[in-house]
Design a protein around this motif. Sequence first.
Motif, PDB file in Angstrom:
ATOM      1  N   GLU A  59       7.950   6.633   8.275  1.00 22.63           N
ATOM      2  CA  GLU A  59       7.771   6.695   6.973  1.00 22.63           C
ATOM      3  C   GLU A  59       9.237   7.033   6.245  1.00 22.63           C
ATOM      4  O   GLU A  59       9.878   8.054   6.709  1.00 22.63           O
ATOM      5  N   ASN A 114       6.745   4.643   0.188  1.00 23.94           N
ATOM      6  CA  ASN A 114       5.627   5.056  -0.700  1.00 23.94           C
ATOM      7  C   ASN A 114       5.951   4.660  -2.303  1.00 23.94           C
ATOM      8  O   ASN A 114       7.405   4.264  -2.532  1.00 23.94           O
ATOM      9  N   GLU A 146       2.562   2.609   0.719  1.00 24.49           N
ATOM     10  CA  GLU A 146       1.839   3.778   0.600  1.00 24.49           C
ATOM     11  C   GLU A 146       1.635   4.039  -0.772  1.00 24.49           C
ATOM     12  O   GLU A 146       2.408   4.281  -1.541  1.00 24.49           O
ATOM     13  N   ASP A 176      -2.517   7.126   0.684  1.00 27.26           N
ATOM     14  CA  ASP A 176      -1.751   8.194   1.263  1.00 27.26           C
ATOM     15  C   ASP A 176      -2.341   9.633   0.582  1.00 27.26           C
ATOM     16  O   ASP A 176      -3.151   9.525  -0.478  1.00 27.26           O
ATOM     17  N   LYS A 197      -4.356   7.772   5.254  1.00 27.99           N
ATOM     18  CA  LYS A 197      -3.555   8.956   5.624  1.00 27.99           C
ATOM     19  C   LYS A 197      -4.276  10.121   5.133  1.00 27.99           C
ATOM     20  O   LYS A 197      -4.456  10.470   3.868  1.00 27.99           O
TER      21      LYS A 197
HETATM   22 MG    MG Z   1       3.625   8.885   2.164  1.00 27.75          MG
END
Ligand code: MG
Length: 281
Positions: A59, A114, A146, A176, A197
């Motif tokens: 990530e 993200n 995400e 996320d 997640k």
């Molecule tokens: Mg994230």
Amino acid sequence: RAKEENRGSFRFFEAGMDARMQERRQLEAELRIAIEQGQFEVHYQPLLDTGTGRIASFEALVRWNHPLRGLVQPVEFIPIAEESNLIIPIGEWVLRQACRDARDWPEDVKVGVNLSPAQFKRGDLITVTLSALSNAELAPSRLELEITESVLLHDEAWVRSILERLSALGVGIAMDDFGTGYSSLSYLRTFPFDRIKIDRSFVADLVKAGDSLAIVQATIQLSQKLGMETTAEGVETQEQLAILAGEGCTHVQGFLIGHPVRAEEARQLVTPQAPRKRAAR
Ligand code: MG
Ligand code: C2E
Ligand code: MG
Ligand code: MG
């Protein structure tokens, strides 16, 4: 007299507000300079495949390398970047950098990036994503975006159409921080998610709180039944890892597996090293 004291405390309160506003304005001005001068870095945190025991992806997590404050963490500047829309150039830079860095990894290792709600409001997210991928010569299937539940609260039809187009291109979509927002379960059905997640607050309580275990079990099962993968965030102990793997969680992420590291260190984690030659005496 009482009246005066009140006025005094009101002025004090006002002064406090003013200081905070000034601090915000200061940070915002510094963020603009940071963008111009390229003061950001992307660090990478590994996600482990619980089935194979290998690193499946990293990530991308942004850090601000401030000339005086040192390495500033995202909690300290992402909220201000979001309010001021500076998250748009910052987020675009992170996306491009993450795609470039992922190019140096083996082909089966993906990168997660993200996205903030503001990046959806602009019409160019798909163009920007395609451009980041093609400049880096990275296959769309190696990128996973995400998004948090807060993104889905904005114009739902618009967000859905963007996610569907990205998904059709082969880009992965992850939900996320699942469980912390307001989203309804029907979102999991109507948006093209590939991964859930599980927020680290549930993982933190996994061993001591039965209700967290129940939520984690239910989320993993739901995710399996909907054909998605599940990542547990914030895994810090072997005990948590054992429970999660036992429940069928496909991926884990957390300090137990690895902290976020610079690109070069991430590359070394997934690049098989040639046996080192002994130093000549
Ligand atoms: Mg994230
Ligand atoms: P996130 O997407 O949920 O990222 C995971 C955060 O959890 C990271 O914090 C990571 O360092 C931290 N973490 C990972 N493992 C553990 C663990 O075992 N224990 C604990 N206590 N924490 C762990 P970080 O890097 O400070 O990022 C915080 C948040 O900032 C991210 O949460 C994400 O929402 C946001 N963020 C970071 N980079 C970007 C970016 O490029 N764009 C946008 N829009 N947001 C970003
Ligand atoms: Mg998260
Ligand atoms: Mg989280």
